[in-house]
Design a protein around this motif. Structure first.
Motif, mmCIF file in Angstrom:
data_model
loop_
_atom_site.group_PDB
_atom_site.id
_atom_site.type_symbol
_atom_site.label_atom_id
_atom_site.label_comp_id
_atom_site.label_asym_id
_atom_site.label_seq_id
_atom_site.Cartn_x
_atom_site.Cartn_y
_atom_site.Cartn_z
ATOM 1 N N SER A 29 0.859 -1.179 0.000
ATOM 2 C CA SER A 29 0.000 0.000 0.000
ATOM 3 C C SER A 29 0.897 1.232 0.000
ATOM 4 N N THR A 30 0.666 2.114 -0.950
ATOM 5 C CA THR A 30 1.424 3.354 -1.026
ATOM 6 C C THR A 30 0.465 4.530 -0.939
ATOM 7 N N PHE A 31 1.020 5.707 -0.641
ATOM 8 C CA PHE A 31 0.187 6.896 -0.571
ATOM 9 C C PHE A 31 0.937 8.092 -1.132
ATOM 10 N N LEU A 32 0.165 9.055 -1.603
ATOM 11 C CA LEU A 32 0.675 10.348 -2.032
ATOM 12 C C LEU A 32 -0.257 11.383 -1.427
ATOM 13 N N LEU A 33 0.281 12.233 -0.574
ATOM 14 C CA LEU A 33 -0.495 13.279 0.090
ATOM 15 C C LEU A 33 -0.044 14.617 -0.442
ATOM 16 N N GLN A 52 0.468 0.638 6.092
ATOM 17 C CA GLN A 52 -0.066 -0.695 6.357
ATOM 18 C C GLN A 52 -1.478 -0.825 5.815
ATOM 19 N N CYS A 53 -2.278 0.228 5.989
ATOM 20 C CA CYS A 53 -3.681 0.184 5.582
ATOM 21 C C CYS A 53 -4.088 1.559 5.063
ATOM 22 N N THR A 54 -4.555 1.626 3.830
ATOM 23 C CA THR A 54 -4.930 2.910 3.248
ATOM 24 C C THR A 54 -6.159 3.503 3.929
ATOM 25 N N VAL A 77 -8.700 5.779 -3.868
ATOM 26 C CA VAL A 77 -7.957 4.550 -3.613
ATOM 27 C C VAL A 77 -7.992 3.738 -4.899
ATOM 28 N N ASP A 78 -6.823 3.491 -5.449
ATOM 29 C CA ASP A 78 -6.689 2.747 -6.693
ATOM 30 C C ASP A 78 -6.130 1.370 -6.368
ATOM 31 N N GLU A 79 -6.868 0.327 -6.758
ATOM 32 C CA GLU A 79 -6.435 -1.041 -6.497
ATOM 33 C C GLU A 79 -6.058 -1.703 -7.818
ATOM 34 N N GLY A 81 -4.147 -5.231 -8.900
ATOM 35 C CA GLY A 81 -3.493 -6.477 -8.513
ATOM 36 C C GLY A 81 -3.391 -6.611 -7.012
ATOM 37 N N PHE A 82 -2.175 -6.771 -6.540
ATOM 38 C CA PHE A 82 -1.947 -6.964 -5.114
ATOM 39 C C PHE A 82 -1.634 -5.669 -4.383
ATOM 40 N N SER A 83 -1.736 -4.529 -5.037
ATOM 41 C CA SER A 83 -1.337 -3.277 -4.394
ATOM 42 C C SER A 83 -2.477 -2.263 -4.392
ATOM 43 N N ARG A 84 -2.374 -1.338 -3.451
ATOM 44 C CA ARG A 84 -3.322 -0.229 -3.353
ATOM 45 C C ARG A 84 -2.533 1.062 -3.303
ATOM 46 N N ARG A 85 -3.141 2.117 -3.849
ATOM 47 C CA ARG A 85 -2.514 3.429 -3.809
ATOM 48 C C ARG A 85 -3.560 4.441 -3.366
#
Length: 125
Positions: A29-33, A52-54, A77-79, A81-85
């Motif tokens: 899980s990644t984020f951009l603020l 850990q959790c978006t 929140v963009d999902e 495959g196995f990742s979330r952003r």
């Protein structure tokens, strides 16, 4: 002696394993603020990192921003495959003021389980 017939019947049944969508499995899980003060959109604070959790991170950041008198302008929140952003844009009054609200925003990222990888500021003239 045990009856082995039931084990044979159980072994011949085919069990379908759940797919990763059904399991809700997420490896990364990644984020951009992106934060502005709401008046001057040419000055932005950006933070990129892992979490850990978006859902938890976005909730903690939103509570902090609203508690400081700001607003959440965008939350996606963009999902894949196995990742979330998680992409968030917030407007916080006195982001660059004294005392800077930026410190509260950084604290919210840490409290929400975010690990900040890169921080930068943009000044668009």
């Amino acid at each position: 002696m045990k009856d082995r017939g039931s084990n044979k019947a159980r072994a011949t049944k085919t069990h379908r394993l759940p797919s990763w969508e059904e399991q809700g499995l997420c490896v990364g899980s990644t984020f951009l603020l992106s934060a502005t003060n709401g008046h001057d959109f040419g000055r932005r604070f950006l933070a990129l990192g892992f979490c850990q959790c978006t859902e938890t991170l976005s909730e903690v950041v939103e509570l902090t921003v609203v508690g400081r008198g700001g607003t959440v302008m965008l939350r996606e929140v963009d999902e894949k495959g196995f990742s979330r952003r998680l992409d968030m844009s917030v407007a916080v009054p006195s982001l660059w003021g004294v005392p800077p609200e930026l410190d509260y925003l950084r604290g919210a990222l840490q409290e929400g389980g975010g690990i900040v990888h890169r921080v930068w500021r943009e000044y668009i003239m």
